[in-house]
Design a protein around this motif. Sequence first.
Motif, mmCIF file in Angstrom:
data_model
loop_
_atom_site.group_PDB
_atom_site.id
_atom_site.type_symbol
_atom_site.label_atom_id
_atom_site.label_comp_id
_atom_site.label_asym_id
_atom_site.label_seq_id
_atom_site.Cartn_x
_atom_site.Cartn_y
_atom_site.Cartn_z
ATOM 1 N N CYS A 329 0.829 -1.216 0.000
ATOM 2 C CA CYS A 329 0.000 0.000 0.000
ATOM 3 C C CYS A 329 0.857 1.257 0.000
ATOM 4 C CB CYS A 329 -0.928 0.004 1.212
ATOM 5 S SG CYS A 329 -2.235 -1.228 1.140
ATOM 6 N N SER A 330 1.938 1.238 0.775
ATOM 7 C CA SER A 330 2.828 2.399 0.824
ATOM 8 C C SER A 330 3.457 2.667 -0.537
ATOM 9 C CB SER A 330 3.929 2.170 1.874
ATOM 10 O OG SER A 330 3.367 2.043 3.159
ATOM 11 N N ARG A 331 3.823 1.582 -1.236
ATOM 12 C CA ARG A 331 4.398 1.748 -2.565
ATOM 13 C C ARG A 331 3.384 2.349 -3.536
ATOM 14 N NH1 ARG A 331 6.327 -3.719 -3.523
ATOM 15 N NH2 ARG A 331 7.544 -3.898 -1.643
ATOM 16 N N ILE A 332 2.159 1.844 -3.460
ATOM 17 C CA ILE A 332 1.106 2.353 -4.339
ATOM 18 C C ILE A 332 0.869 3.834 -4.100
ATOM 19 C CG2 ILE A 332 -1.385 2.254 -4.781
ATOM 20 C CD1 ILE A 332 -1.179 -0.794 -4.236
ATOM 21 N N PRO A 336 7.600 7.086 -6.301
ATOM 22 C CA PRO A 336 7.771 8.143 -7.322
ATOM 23 C C PRO A 336 7.705 7.549 -8.734
ATOM 24 C CG PRO A 336 9.899 7.566 -6.388
ATOM 25 C CD PRO A 336 8.884 6.751 -5.639
ATOM 26 N N LEU A 337 6.514 7.128 -9.139
ATOM 27 C CA LEU A 337 6.329 6.502 -10.445
ATOM 28 C C LEU A 337 5.300 7.287 -11.252
ATOM 29 C CD1 LEU A 337 6.055 2.759 -9.310
ATOM 30 C CD2 LEU A 337 8.027 3.838 -10.407
ATOM 31 N N PRO A 338 5.317 7.153 -12.561
ATOM 32 C CA PRO A 338 4.272 7.773 -13.395
ATOM 33 C C PRO A 338 2.898 7.230 -12.983
ATOM 34 C CG PRO A 338 6.107 7.014 -14.745
ATOM 35 C CD PRO A 338 6.339 6.480 -13.382
ATOM 36 N N GLU A 339 1.891 8.035 -13.186
ATOM 37 C CA GLU A 339 0.544 7.667 -12.749
ATOM 38 C C GLU A 339 0.048 6.386 -13.412
ATOM 39 O OE1 GLU A 339 -1.555 8.722 -10.383
ATOM 40 O OE2 GLU A 339 0.172 9.897 -9.716
ATOM 41 N N LYS A 343 -1.142 3.135 -11.373
ATOM 42 C CA LYS A 343 -2.489 2.613 -11.585
ATOM 43 C C LYS A 343 -2.446 1.111 -11.888
ATOM 44 C CE LYS A 343 -6.751 3.610 -14.106
ATOM 45 N NZ LYS A 343 -7.388 4.477 -15.151
ATOM 46 N N ALA A 344 -1.493 0.709 -12.707
ATOM 47 C CA ALA A 344 -1.344 -0.714 -13.032
ATOM 48 C C ALA A 344 -0.909 -1.513 -11.799
ATOM 49 C CB ALA A 344 -0.312 -0.879 -14.152
#
Length: 449
Positions: A329-332, A336-339, A343-344
């Motif tokens: 959940c923390s990663r989601i 710092p990733l593109p949206e 989402k994936a």
Amino acid sequence: GINAEYMGFKNKIHFFNQSRVMKLFYFDAPYRGEPIRLLLNYVGAKFEDVRVSADWPKIKDTFELKQLPVLEVDGKRYCQSYAILEYLGLKYDLLPKDHVQLYKVLFIINVGEDLFIKGYTAVSKTSPLDAKGKEEALKKLLDGEGAVLVSAIERKLKENCTQDFIVGCKYTIADFLLLGFYANILLLPEWNAAYAERIRTKYPVLQAYLDKRMIDFNPYYKKCKTKVHYFDMPGRGEMIRIMLKHMKMPFEDVRIKFDEWPKLKASGKYELQQLPIVECEPCKVNICQTDAIMHKIGARYGYLPLKCPEKLYKVVWFCNTLKDIMEKCSRIAFAPLPEDKKKAMRSDFFTKEAPVFFDAMENHYKMNDSCCFLVGKSYTIADFYMVGVYRGFLSSPMFPEFKELLGKYPKLLEFIEKKDKQLQAKQLFLQAFLWKKKKKKKKKYSALI
């Protein structure tokens, strides 16, 4: 009424039923009563500490041998301080089974008895000696017989590979005897003036041992204050807060704002530069890492089934599984990733990974004999972990997908919601209880892990 569990009896090792009434009769001073008080405090036994004072001459004849301490259990009285220590040691598994280890414990008990008698005679206000006699006895003690006895204790401590305990790698009644003796030095000015500096300078291993072990009893002596440092959110700190509140340990809930964190992080105050941290003042004892904190406090206060490997495995299994969910959940939420990638990642977690976790958790929960707890028949750190993750993640608006997912696991969801309400209710009741008690007694509460 308030049940035994809620009143925070800190250790689940019960040789007395909670319905039993236990009383310790002794004078309002440490002396021979303090080792017994420390032992009972350490194991979390429910007992009434009866401090006898001016009424002693009137009640003296009611006690066998007409002396104290006396331990009363269900109306039956036990006397002689060292006999009581051995009795409690056997009942609470504080006597070693190995005959060599047992010899070492009894050796310390006998040396401690000799030391106490000589120390008491030399300095105590109630000593039968006059001032000149005390001076001579003290000189003889410090430079003669007493030095031999304390040197023997220091030597035995050096022989123990850990030096954390006087014998073996856990508490025995020998530890409580020494700590009780040391409590006289800390609490009585005349003892402190005579002995404190001598121990500190001449017996460094013994002094280090005493300092380390006395920390365990700072809640009893109300010397330290506990602080939990974490962000102003549930997250990884919530299960720690829940557990401390459940065990009725007062603490300062230090809520750090996100804009304050970069400066605090760079200050070097926080080990590993992360939160949560549990801090004790003025002892400067800090512990970090959520799992390590939960295990340390849980082991100390009876929330880990240390004597049953199978139950211990299940507790740690639940904690690790819940930790996996938190990390995903923390990663989601914060990676710092593109949206589109986030989402994936979110879709994969809630459709593929999360159902695997919850399938397994509900199955493990159903296998427990008691529907009231995740493991066994009493609270463990797994229960606090579950409620903490529920408050911080499973019921968070950031993850609305959990609501639909949990609906597929009605038994587990019912348990989580019920346990959350129970702990909330107990905490609210406890706040009112402590407020009334504080107002009535005008005392400041403090505690240490």
